[in-house]
Design an enzyme around this catalytic site. Structure first.
Site, short mmCIF file in Angstrom:
data_model
loop_
_atom_site.label_atom_id
_atom_site.label_comp_id
_atom_site.label_asym_id
_atom_site.label_seq_id
_atom_site.Cartn_x
_atom_site.Cartn_y
_atom_site.Cartn_z
N GLN A 79 10.76 0.48 -7.75
CA GLN A 79 9.74 -0.56 -8.01
C GLN A 79 9.95 -1.18 -9.39
OE1 GLN A 79 7.44 -1.45 -5.36
NE2 GLN A 79 9.18 -0.31 -4.59
N ASP B 251 5.01 2.88 8.98
CA ASP B 251 6.47 2.85 8.94
C ASP B 251 6.98 3.65 7.73
OD1 ASP B 251 5.43 1.08 7.06
OD2 ASP B 251 7.04 -0.39 7.28
N ASP C 96 -0.21 1.28 0.67
CA ASP C 96 -0.84 1.57 1.97
C ASP C 96 -2.16 2.33 1.88
OD1 ASP C 96 1.14 0.23 3.30
OD2 ASP C 96 2.37 2.01 3.65
N ASP D 175 3.31 5.07 2.74
CA ASP D 175 2.73 5.45 4.04
C ASP D 175 2.44 6.95 4.05
OD1 ASP D 175 4.86 3.23 4.39
OD2 ASP D 175 3.64 2.97 6.19
C1 BDR Z 1 4.32 -2.82 2.32
O1 BDR Z 1 5.72 -2.81 2.62
C2 BDR Z 1 6.20 -1.49 2.68
O2 BDR Z 1 7.38 -1.34 1.96
C3 BDR Z 1 5.11 -0.58 2.15
O3 BDR Z 1 5.12 0.63 2.87
C4 BDR Z 1 3.86 -1.38 2.38
O4 BDR Z 1 3.31 -1.11 3.65
C5 BDR Z 1 4.14 -3.50 0.98
O5 BDR Z 1 4.61 -4.81 1.02
CA CA Z 2 4.05 0.75 5.06
#
Ligand code: BDR
Ligand code: CA
Length: 318
Positions: free
Chosen positions: A226, A11, A239, A16
Site C-alpha cells: 500500500q 475475494d 472491507d 477480506d
Molecule cells: C477493494 O479491493 C480489494 O483489493 C480489497 O480487498 C477491497 O475489497 C478495495 O478497492
Molecule cells: Ca475484497
C-alpha cells in the site's frame, strides 16, 4: 441480544480476512462465499478456507462461486495482495473443502431461511449478488440490506474514477445499485485512510498469540504494497469498514442519497456517481431528477477508533 445474521461474499485478500474474523466475533456469520477478484477463484477460495481455519471457525460454511464477471472481461488480479492473493505469512494449506452448493444458491437459500434478517456483505466484485437477484426475484424482499465495500465519493484506485470491486464487474454493480434493496456503501473516501500502521502490527506481535502473529506477517506485507503503490501510511482495511457499523454504529456517518454506476463512460466506466449536493426540501425537488436516494453512503469515519476496535477483536483469537 440475538446476533445479527450476515453472509460475507468476498475475494480474500488481506482485508477480506480481517473482515471475516471481525464479523465472526460479533455477528452470526452464516457463511462465506468466494468470488473472483483479488485473485483467481481457486486462490480466493483457498484463502477463504485459510481464514476460517486461522479463526477456528469450523462451523462457518464456505461456498465457492463465479470465476469471471457477468459480461465484461476480467480486469486481472489485485496485485497489492501478492501472487497468491494472501502473501506475507507462512500458513498451512487448508484441510477443509468448500461445500457442494454454488455461492449463488447458498446466498438465495440462506436468505430464504432467514427472511427479513440477513445482511449480505459483498466485499469483492458483485457478480454473485447480481446473479442471485436475477435468479430469485423474491431475494430482494428477503434481504434486510446489502452492505458494500466498493466505490468512492471521490477518486478510484483501479482508474481515477473506478474502485477495484466495482471495476471488477461493472454490470453486476449496476444491477445491485438499481435493485431497490436497501443499500449501504463504504468507499475509498473512507477506507483508504482507515487501517493498521506499524504500531498496530507491533501490538499484534507483542500479544504473543499465534493467530495475531500470522495476521501481523500478512499486514506487514500488505502495508508494504500500500505504501509502495499508493503512498499510503496504513495497511488499508477497506472491507471491514462495511461490517463495523453493525457493531459500532457511531464510527461511520452515512448520507442517504443517490449512487449510480457509470457503465458507459469512456474514461469513467465503473464510477459510483454519488449525489453529494444534499438536496433539501420542496425547493430542491428539481435536483432530484433521476437521483432518488437508493443508498446510505459513508461520508465520514473515526478511522483511528475504528482500527483500534478491529485490532482489539483480532487479539481475541488465539
Ligand atoms: C477493494 O479491493 C480489494 O483489493 C480489497 O480487498 C477491497 O475489497 C478495495 O478497492
Ligand atoms: Ca475484497
Amino acid at each position: 441480544m440475538t446476533r445479527q445474521k450476515i453472509v460475507i461474499d468476498c475475494d480474500p485478500g488481506h482485508d477480506d480476512l480481517v473482515a471475516i474474523l471481525f464479523a465472526a466475533r460479533h455477528m452470526d456469520l452464516l457463511g462465506v462465499t468466494t468470488v473472483h477478484g483479488n485473485n483467481s477463484l481457486a486462490n480466493t477460495t483457498r484463502n477463504g478456507l485459510i481464514t476460517l481455519e486461522l479463526g477456528k471457525l469450523d462451523h462457518v460454511p464456505l461456498a465457492a462461486g463465479c470465476a469471471e464477471p457477468l459480461a465484461q472481461a476480467s480486469i486481472g488480479i489485485g496485485e497489492g495482495h501478492g501472487a497468491s492473493g494472501l502473501d506475507g505469512a507462512s500458513v498451512p494449506e487448508p484441510s477443509r473443502k468448500p461445500i457442494e452448493a454454488h455461492a449463488v444458491d447458498f446466498i438465495i437459500e440462506t436468505a430464504r431461511a432467514h427472511k427479513g434478517e440477513l445482511i449480505l456483505a459483498p466485499i469483492g466484485p458483485q457478480t454473485h449478488i447480481a446473479m442471485a437477484l436475477k435468479r430469485e426475484p423474491r431475494l430482494k424482499s428477503w434481504l434486510r440490506e446489502i452492505t458494500i465495500m466498493g466505490g468512492s465519493t471521490t477518486t478510484g484506485n483501479f482508474t481515477p474514477a473506478a474502485e477495484f470491486n466495482i471495476a471488477g464487474d461493472v454490470e453486476a454493480a449496476w444491477a445491485v445499485f438499481e435493485s431497490g434493496v436497501p443499500l449501504r456503501m463504504v468507499g475509498l473516501n473512507i477506507t483508504r485512510v482507515t487501517g493498521f500502521d506499524e504500531g498496530d502490527i507491533a501490538r499484534m506481535r507483542a500479544s504473543g498469540k499465534a493467530a495475531a502473529r500470522v495476521i501481523a506477517d500478512l499486514m506487514e506485507f500488505y502495508l508494504g504494497t500500500q505504501k509502495a503503490r499508493y503512498g499510503l501510511k496504513v495497511a488499508t482495511m477497506h472491507d471491514v469498514c462495511a461490517i463495523v457499523p453493525y457493531v459500532y454504529p457511531d464510527l461511520i456517518t452515512y448520507l442517504h442519497t443517490s449512487v449510480r454506476i457509470e457503465t458507459a463512460g469512456a474514461l469513467t466506466r465503473g464510477m459510483t456517481l454519488c449525489d453529494l449536493r444534499h438536496p433539501k426540501g420542496a425547493q430542491a425537488e428539481h435536483l432530484r431528477h433521476r437521483t432518488a436516494p437508493n443508498c446510505h453512503v459513508a461520508i465520514e469515519a473515526r478511522s483511528r477508533a475504528l482500527a483500534d476496535a478491529v485490532l482489539a477483536t483480532l487479539l481475541t483469537y488465539d
